[in-house]
Design a protein around this motif. Structure first.
Motif, PDB file in Angstrom:
ATOM      1  N   GLY A 148      51.966  68.715  92.155  1.00 21.28           N
ATOM      2  CA  GLY A 148      53.261  68.842  92.816  1.00 21.28           C
ATOM      3  C   GLY A 148      54.290  69.572  91.979  1.00 21.28           C
ATOM      4  O   GLY A 148      55.120  70.322  92.494  1.00 21.28           O
ATOM      5  N   VAL A 149      54.234  69.372  90.669  1.00 24.63           N
ATOM      6  CA  VAL A 149      55.190  70.026  89.768  1.00 24.63           C
ATOM      7  C   VAL A 149      54.852  71.502  89.580  1.00 24.63           C
ATOM      8  O   VAL A 149      55.726  72.357  89.672  1.00 24.63           O
ATOM      9  N   VAL A 150      53.594  71.815  89.323  1.00 22.95           N
ATOM     10  CA  VAL A 150      53.255  73.210  89.043  1.00 22.95           C
ATOM     11  C   VAL A 150      53.181  74.065  90.308  1.00 22.95           C
ATOM     12  O   VAL A 150      53.186  75.287  90.220  1.00 22.95           O
ATOM     13  N   ALA A 151      53.131  73.433  91.475  1.00 27.65           N
ATOM     14  CA  ALA A 151      53.078  74.196  92.726  1.00 27.65           C
ATOM     15  C   ALA A 151      54.451  74.728  93.135  1.00 27.65           C
ATOM     16  O   ALA A 151      54.537  75.580  94.009  1.00 27.65           O
ATOM     17  N   VAL A 152      55.504  74.232  92.504  1.00 28.53           N
ATOM     18  CA  VAL A 152      56.855  74.674  92.845  1.00 28.53           C
ATOM     19  C   VAL A 152      57.252  75.761  91.841  1.00 28.53           C
ATOM     20  O   VAL A 152      57.439  75.478  90.657  1.00 28.53           O
ATOM     21  N   PRO A 153      57.387  76.991  92.303  1.00 26.47           N
ATOM     22  CA  PRO A 153      57.622  78.116  91.389  1.00 26.47           C
ATOM     23  C   PRO A 153      58.895  78.002  90.546  1.00 26.47           C
ATOM     24  O   PRO A 153      58.953  78.573  89.460  1.00 26.47           O
ATOM     25  N   ASP A 154      59.897  77.276  91.000  1.00 28.54           N
ATOM     26  CA  ASP A 154      61.155  77.167  90.259  1.00 28.54           C
ATOM     27  C   ASP A 154      61.095  76.146  89.121  1.00 28.54           C
ATOM     28  O   ASP A 154      62.023  76.066  88.323  1.00 28.54           O
ATOM     29  N   ARG A 155      60.023  75.355  89.048  1.00 29.32           N
ATOM     30  CA  ARG A 155      59.919  74.343  87.998  1.00 29.32           C
ATOM     31  C   ARG A 155      59.641  75.012  86.655  1.00 29.32           C
ATOM     32  O   ARG A 155      59.242  76.165  86.571  1.00 29.32           O
ATOM     33  N   ARG A 156      59.832  74.251  85.586  1.00 27.81           N
ATOM     34  CA  ARG A 156      59.763  74.813  84.236  1.00 27.81           C
ATOM     35  C   ARG A 156      58.391  75.372  83.849  1.00 27.81           C
ATOM     36  O   ARG A 156      58.300  76.427  83.234  1.00 27.81           O
ATOM     37  N   ILE A 157      57.322  74.654  84.172  1.00 30.95           N
ATOM     38  CA  ILE A 157      55.995  75.126  83.752  1.00 30.95           C
ATOM     39  C   ILE A 157      55.618  76.432  84.467  1.00 30.95           C
ATOM     40  O   ILE A 157      55.197  77.388  83.801  1.00 30.95           O
ATOM     41  N   PRO A 158      55.761  76.526  85.797  1.00 31.82           N
ATOM     42  CA  PRO A 158      55.468  77.825  86.419  1.00 31.82           C
ATOM     43  C   PRO A 158      56.381  78.940  85.903  1.00 31.82           C
ATOM     44  O   PRO A 158      55.929  80.072  85.723  1.00 31.82           O
ATOM     45  N   GLN A 159      57.637  78.610  85.637  1.00 34.67           N
ATOM     46  CA  GLN A 159      58.550  79.622  85.100  1.00 34.67           C
ATOM     47  C   GLN A 159      58.106  80.073  83.709  1.00 34.67           C
ATOM     48  O   GLN A 159      58.186  81.243  83.372  1.00 34.67           O
ATOM     49  N   MET A 160      57.625  79.126  82.918  1.00 34.29           N
ATOM     50  CA  MET A 160      57.152  79.472  81.585  1.00 34.29           C
ATOM     51  C   MET A 160      55.899  80.354  81.677  1.00 34.29           C
ATOM     52  O   MET A 160      55.728  81.286  80.890  1.00 34.29           O
ATOM     53  N   ALA A 161      55.042  80.059  82.655  1.00 33.32           N
ATOM     54  CA  ALA A 161      53.834  80.869  82.839  1.00 33.32           C
ATOM     55  C   ALA A 161      54.194  82.316  83.182  1.00 33.32           C
ATOM     56  O   ALA A 161      53.499  83.243  82.769  1.00 33.32           O
ATOM     57  N   VAL A 162      55.291  82.500  83.897  1.00 33.79           N
ATOM     58  CA  VAL A 162      55.718  83.847  84.289  1.00 33.79           C
ATOM     59  C   VAL A 162      56.512  84.525  83.167  1.00 33.79           C
ATOM     60  O   VAL A 162      56.294  85.698  82.874  1.00 33.79           O
ATOM     61  N   ASN A 163      57.415  83.777  82.538  1.00 32.96           N
ATOM     62  CA  ASN A 163      58.375  84.377  81.604  1.00 32.96           C
ATOM     63  C   ASN A 163      58.021  84.236  80.126  1.00 32.96           C
ATOM     64  O   ASN A 163      58.591  84.939  79.295  1.00 32.96           O
ATOM     65  N   ASP A 164      57.125  83.317  79.787  1.00 34.08           N
ATOM     66  CA  ASP A 164      56.785  83.098  78.379  1.00 34.08           C
ATOM     67  C   ASP A 164      55.336  82.616  78.277  1.00 34.08           C
ATOM     68  O   ASP A 164      55.075  81.536  77.763  1.00 34.08           O
TER      69      ASP A 164
END
Length: 167
Positions: free
Chosen positions: A111-127
């Motif tokens: 549920g957390v990683v499926a939401v693109p605005d959450r920190r982990i998905p954002q980190m996967a994209v940006n860092d």
């Protein structure tokens, strides 16, 4: 770029990662009930309680609660009942509550990683390099904890005196 990670969220994320890894180790192991199972189970239980308790400090942008907080309340009870079941020798109940709790945290993770605005998905994209280092550190430390527990358990077994033949 993703915003800074507050300490509460870092503690929550690290404990959640450990909960997922140690829980998988427990479920995949064939041997249950021995020293390794008990030690790793205690680490898993402590990590689960950290995840549960820190979750209440993490709110939505407007300060509210989400379905994940309801899952935290439910998981507090399932983990607690599962521990109590183990302490009282009710192993089938222990197994059921702990397995359910584990799959609950997996569901929360999805549920957390499926939401693109959450920190982990954002980190996967940006860092991505930072995320890779973070995941590697979690995997290494969890691996060392399991390996150390297994080695200490084996060492303890080899130091036990051989059973007497009764002669």
């Amino acid at each position: 770029m993703h915003p800074a990670w507050p300490v509460l969220i870092v503690v929550h994320a690290v404990a959640a990662a450990y909960s997922i890894l140690f829980g998988a180790f427990q479920l995949l192991r064939r041997t249950k009930g021995g020293a390794v199972h008990r030690v790793i189970g205690r680490i898993w239980g402590a990590a689960m309680y950290v995840v549960i308790l820190t979750s209440f400090g993490i709110r939505t942008l407007n300060g509210g609660f989400t379905w994940l907080h309801a899952l935290s309340v439910f998981t507090f009870f399932t983990v607690s009942i599962g521990l109590w079941a183990a302490r009282t020798g009710r192993i089938p109940a222990h197994r059921s509550y702990m397995t359910g709790s584990y799959f609950g945290i997996l569901g929360a993770f999805v549920g957390v990683v499926a939401v693109p605005d959450r920190r982990i998905p954002q980190m996967a994209v940006n860092d991505l390099p930072g995320l890779v280092v973070w995941v590697a550190c979690i995997l290494l430390t969890a691996g060392f904890a399991v390996a150390g527990t297994v080695l200490l358990s084996r060492q303890k077994k080899s130091l036990r005196p051989a059973p007497s033949s009764g002669l």
